[in-house]
Design a protein around this motif. Structure first.
Motif, PDB file in Angstrom:
ATOM      1  N   THR B  12       0.846  -1.195   0.000  1.00 32.46           N
ATOM      2  CA  THR B  12       0.000   0.000   0.000  1.00 32.46           C
ATOM      3  C   THR B  12       0.883   1.248   0.000  1.00 32.46           C
ATOM      4  O   THR B  12       1.756   1.385   0.858  1.00 32.46           O
ATOM      5  CB  THR B  12      -0.881   0.006   1.257  1.00 32.46           C
ATOM      6  OG1 THR B  12      -1.535  -1.251   1.335  1.00 32.46           O
ATOM      7  CG2 THR B  12      -1.903   1.115   1.195  1.00 32.46           C
ATOM      8  N   PRO B  13       0.670   2.156  -0.958  1.00 36.31           N
ATOM      9  CA  PRO B  13       1.510   3.358  -0.984  1.00 36.31           C
ATOM     10  C   PRO B  13       1.137   4.339   0.126  1.00 36.31           C
ATOM     11  O   PRO B  13       0.116   4.167   0.791  1.00 36.31           O
ATOM     12  CB  PRO B  13       1.222   3.949  -2.366  1.00 36.31           C
ATOM     13  CG  PRO B  13      -0.112   3.418  -2.749  1.00 36.31           C
ATOM     14  CD  PRO B  13      -0.274   2.104  -2.068  1.00 36.31           C
ATOM     15  N   ASP B  14       1.982   5.326   0.307  1.00 43.71           N
ATOM     16  CA  ASP B  14       1.680   6.417   1.237  1.00 43.71           C
ATOM     17  C   ASP B  14       0.289   6.972   0.915  1.00 43.71           C
ATOM     18  O   ASP B  14      -0.016   7.245  -0.241  1.00 43.71           O
ATOM     19  CB  ASP B  14       2.748   7.516   1.047  1.00 43.71           C
ATOM     20  CG  ASP B  14       2.605   8.630   2.073  1.00 43.71           C
ATOM     21  OD1 ASP B  14       1.458   8.932   2.466  1.00 43.71           O
ATOM     22  OD2 ASP B  14       3.637   9.197   2.465  1.00 43.71           O
ATOM     23  N   TYR B  15      -0.552   7.100   1.940  1.00 41.06           N
ATOM     24  CA  TYR B  15      -1.943   7.486   1.664  1.00 41.06           C
ATOM     25  C   TYR B  15      -2.046   8.840   0.985  1.00 41.06           C
ATOM     26  O   TYR B  15      -2.972   9.096   0.234  1.00 41.06           O
ATOM     27  CB  TYR B  15      -2.761   7.475   2.959  1.00 41.06           C
ATOM     28  CG  TYR B  15      -2.460   8.616   3.897  1.00 41.06           C
ATOM     29  CD1 TYR B  15      -3.265   9.755   3.891  1.00 41.06           C
ATOM     30  CD2 TYR B  15      -1.382   8.572   4.770  1.00 41.06           C
ATOM     31  CE1 TYR B  15      -2.991  10.818   4.724  1.00 41.06           C
ATOM     32  CE2 TYR B  15      -1.105   9.626   5.608  1.00 41.06           C
ATOM     33  CZ  TYR B  15      -1.905  10.750   5.570  1.00 41.06           C
ATOM     34  OH  TYR B  15      -1.637  11.800   6.393  1.00 41.06           O
ATOM     35  N   ARG B  16      -1.046   9.719   1.212  1.00 39.87           N
ATOM     36  CA  ARG B  16      -1.121  11.041   0.581  1.00 39.87           C
ATOM     37  C   ARG B  16      -0.985  10.941  -0.932  1.00 39.87           C
ATOM     38  O   ARG B  16      -1.623  11.676  -1.679  1.00 39.87           O
ATOM     39  CB  ARG B  16      -0.022  11.954   1.134  1.00 39.87           C
ATOM     40  CG  ARG B  16      -0.344  12.463   2.514  1.00 39.87           C
ATOM     41  CD  ARG B  16       0.849  13.089   3.141  1.00 39.87           C
ATOM     42  NE  ARG B  16       1.926  12.097   3.297  1.00 39.87           N
ATOM     43  CZ  ARG B  16       3.060  12.352   3.923  1.00 39.87           C
ATOM     44  NH1 ARG B  16       3.289  13.552   4.431  1.00 39.87           N
ATOM     45  NH2 ARG B  16       3.986  11.431   4.043  1.00 39.87           N
ATOM     46  N   PHE B  17      -0.159   9.988  -1.388  1.00 40.60           N
ATOM     47  CA  PHE B  17      -0.010   9.808  -2.832  1.00 40.60           C
ATOM     48  C   PHE B  17      -1.299   9.266  -3.436  1.00 40.60           C
ATOM     49  O   PHE B  17      -1.728   9.687  -4.509  1.00 40.60           O
ATOM     50  CB  PHE B  17       1.161   8.865  -3.141  1.00 40.60           C
ATOM     51  CG  PHE B  17       2.478   9.374  -2.642  1.00 40.60           C
ATOM     52  CD1 PHE B  17       2.645  10.720  -2.363  1.00 40.60           C
ATOM     53  CD2 PHE B  17       3.547   8.520  -2.447  1.00 40.60           C
ATOM     54  CE1 PHE B  17       3.864  11.203  -1.902  1.00 40.60           C
ATOM     55  CE2 PHE B  17       4.763   8.987  -1.988  1.00 40.60           C
ATOM     56  CZ  PHE B  17       4.917  10.333  -1.711  1.00 40.60           C
ATOM     57  N   SER B  18      -1.911   8.319  -2.703  1.00 43.43           N
ATOM     58  CA  SER B  18      -3.178   7.766  -3.184  1.00 43.43           C
ATOM     59  C   SER B  18      -4.251   8.838  -3.283  1.00 43.43           C
ATOM     60  O   SER B  18      -5.006   8.898  -4.254  1.00 43.43           O
ATOM     61  CB  SER B  18      -3.662   6.660  -2.248  1.00 43.43           C
ATOM     62  OG  SER B  18      -3.011   5.458  -2.538  1.00 43.43           O
ATOM     63  N   LEU B  19      -4.297   9.705  -2.257  1.00 45.97           N
ATOM     64  CA  LEU B  19      -5.318  10.755  -2.277  1.00 45.97           C
ATOM     65  C   LEU B  19      -5.039  11.758  -3.387  1.00 45.97           C
ATOM     66  O   LEU B  19      -5.963  12.257  -4.037  1.00 45.97           O
ATOM     67  CB  LEU B  19      -5.386  11.460  -0.915  1.00 45.97           C
ATOM     68  CG  LEU B  19      -5.929  10.599   0.220  1.00 45.97           C
ATOM     69  CD1 LEU B  19      -5.950  11.390   1.523  1.00 45.97           C
ATOM     70  CD2 LEU B  19      -7.323  10.107  -0.088  1.00 45.97           C
ATOM     71  N   ALA B  20      -3.752  12.052  -3.622  1.00 42.26           N
ATOM     72  CA  ALA B  20      -3.414  12.959  -4.718  1.00 42.26           C
ATOM     73  C   ALA B  20      -3.847  12.354  -6.047  1.00 42.26           C
ATOM     74  O   ALA B  20      -4.383  13.048  -6.919  1.00 42.26           O
ATOM     75  CB  ALA B  20      -1.914  13.234  -4.722  1.00 42.26           C
ATOM     76  N   ASN B  21      -3.647  11.041  -6.190  1.00 43.23           N
ATOM     77  CA  ASN B  21      -4.078  10.341  -7.400  1.00 43.23           C
ATOM     78  C   ASN B  21      -5.589  10.445  -7.566  1.00 43.23           C
ATOM     79  O   ASN B  21      -6.097  10.672  -8.661  1.00 43.23           O
ATOM     80  CB  ASN B  21      -3.634   8.879  -7.296  1.00 43.23           C
ATOM     81  CG  ASN B  21      -3.767   8.138  -8.604  1.00 43.23           C
ATOM     82  OD1 ASN B  21      -3.838   8.753  -9.653  1.00 43.23           O
ATOM     83  ND2 ASN B  21      -3.808   6.823  -8.520  1.00 43.23           N
ATOM     84  N   GLY B  78      -5.996   3.825 -12.330  1.00 39.53           N
ATOM     85  CA  GLY B  78      -5.563   2.463 -12.046  1.00 39.53           C
ATOM     86  C   GLY B  78      -4.082   2.264 -12.311  1.00 39.53           C
ATOM     87  O   GLY B  78      -3.369   1.661 -11.509  1.00 39.53           O
ATOM     88  N   GLN B  79      -3.613   2.799 -13.449  1.00 35.55           N
ATOM     89  CA  GLN B  79      -2.190   2.656 -13.794  1.00 35.55           C
ATOM     90  C   GLN B  79      -1.298   3.310 -12.743  1.00 35.55           C
ATOM     91  O   GLN B  79      -0.277   2.749 -12.331  1.00 35.55           O
ATOM     92  CB  GLN B  79      -1.921   3.297 -15.165  1.00 35.55           C
ATOM     93  CG  GLN B  79      -2.431   2.490 -16.338  1.00 35.55           C
ATOM     94  CD  GLN B  79      -2.244   3.230 -17.643  1.00 35.55           C
ATOM     95  OE1 GLN B  79      -2.033   4.449 -17.645  1.00 35.55           O
ATOM     96  NE2 GLN B  79      -2.342   2.524 -18.742  1.00 35.55           N
ATOM     97  N   MET B  80      -1.696   4.502 -12.314  1.00 36.70           N
ATOM     98  CA  MET B  80      -0.912   5.231 -11.316  1.00 36.70           C
ATOM     99  C   MET B  80      -0.869   4.476  -9.999  1.00 36.70           C
ATOM    100  O   MET B  80       0.177   4.326  -9.370  1.00 36.70           O
ATOM    101  CB  MET B  80      -1.544   6.609 -11.059  1.00 36.70           C
ATOM    102  CG  MET B  80      -1.434   7.545 -12.214  1.00 36.70           C
ATOM    103  SD  MET B  80       0.258   8.116 -12.371  1.00 36.70           S
ATOM    104  CE  MET B  80      -0.011   9.612 -13.261  1.00 36.70           C
ATOM    105  N   GLU B  81      -2.066   4.004  -9.583  1.00 39.12           N
ATOM    106  CA  GLU B  81      -2.170   3.296  -8.313  1.00 39.12           C
ATOM    107  C   GLU B  81      -1.298   2.027  -8.366  1.00 39.12           C
ATOM    108  O   GLU B  81      -0.583   1.714  -7.409  1.00 39.12           O
ATOM    109  CB  GLU B  81      -3.646   2.948  -8.086  1.00 39.12           C
ATOM    110  CG  GLU B  81      -4.046   2.779  -6.647  1.00 39.12           C
ATOM    111  CD  GLU B  81      -3.992   4.045  -5.821  1.00 39.12           C
ATOM    112  OE1 GLU B  81      -4.024   5.153  -6.389  1.00 39.12           O
ATOM    113  OE2 GLU B  81      -3.878   3.923  -4.591  1.00 39.12           O
TER     114      GLU B  81
END
Lengths: 130, 118
Positions: B12-21, B78-81
């Motif tokens: 699981t990536p850093d949640y901030r990156f996920s939210l930015a995505n 999806g690709q980014m995630e």
């Protein structure tokens, strides 16, 4: 990775919630234009003959030989997309209140699908409509 | 609905990156909505802006790009995630360049039409 601290100093979950709200607002603006266009077209269609010597109400297009009411389809698609996005926003905002993880893919798929349906119906309304 | 396979890979990536995505996805969705509404607005509110075939072609192009952009927004999210889960470099996308050229062309055509209508 462990759950984020109780309060993110950058307020990222709040920003994300606001972003969902903004998207819903943009869709509401689209709805207003589409419903207005539909209402105007319907009222004009019933007053003025459009194609033939006595081609009457737009509504008769469904049964008669005239074009079907593509703006009506568009208005319906807008309503459906709005309901879908409202549900997505409600679910996501609730999730963001106590967790900051990435959303489920289905949520993203549904909200994108609503916009795609709206886009395709407006293509039909522009290309095939009166 | 089923989760795609990449959801089970990597970490699981850093949640901030996920939210930015996620906010980037939403920004693309809003762009897509703006294109669709723009197409309908030109077609419905300003029908005399151009001869019918040109107007319809322009509005259909705008609305098709809008619908396509919503699909691309999901695909790209999806690709980014996935890339973030695998700790890979983020994928490059030509969407930005195509959008820049497309929107600039649409603005140019509109400007010419508005000037010609005077």
């Amino acid at each position: 990775m462990s759950a984020p601290a109780a309060r993110d100093p950058g307020l990222q979950p709040e920003r994300t919630s606001l972003s969902w709200g903004r998207t819903l607002l943009a869709l509401f603006a689209a709805d207003l234009l589409i419903w207005r266009s539909w209402a105007v077209a319907a009222s004009q269609g019933s007053a003025v003959p459009k194609t033939g010597p006595e081609a009457g109400p737009a509504a008769r297009g469904w049964a008669g030989a005239a074009t079907p009411d593509f703006l009506g389809v568009c208005a319906l698609a807008a309503t459906v997309a709005t309901v879908v996005l409202c549900l997505c926003v409600a679910v996501r905002v609730r999730q963001l209140r106590h967790s900051s993880y990435a959303p489920p893919s289905s949520l993203m798929r549904w909200s994108a699908a609503g916009v795609v349906v709206l886009g395709l119906s407006s293509v039909a309304a522009v290309a095939l409509g009166p | 609905m089923r989760e795609p396979a990449w959801r089970k890979t990597g970490s699981t990536p850093d949640y901030r990156f996920s939210l930015a995505n996620e906010t980037t996805f939403l920004a693309w969705i809003r762009t897509s909505l703006a294109l669709i509404v723009g197409a309908l607005a030109i077609d419905q509110l300003f029908p005399e802006i151009a001869p019918a075939p040109l107007r319809i072609a322009m509005c259909v192009a705008l609305a098709v790009i809008g619908a396509l952009l919503a699909v691309l927004a999901y695909r790209r999210w999806g690709q980014m995630e996935e890339a973030m889960r695998q700790n890979r470099e983020l994928p490059f996308s030509g969407v930005m360049l195509v959008m820049t050229i497309g929107v600039a062309a649409a603005a140019f055509i509109l400007a010419v039409l508005l000037l010609a209508a005077r």
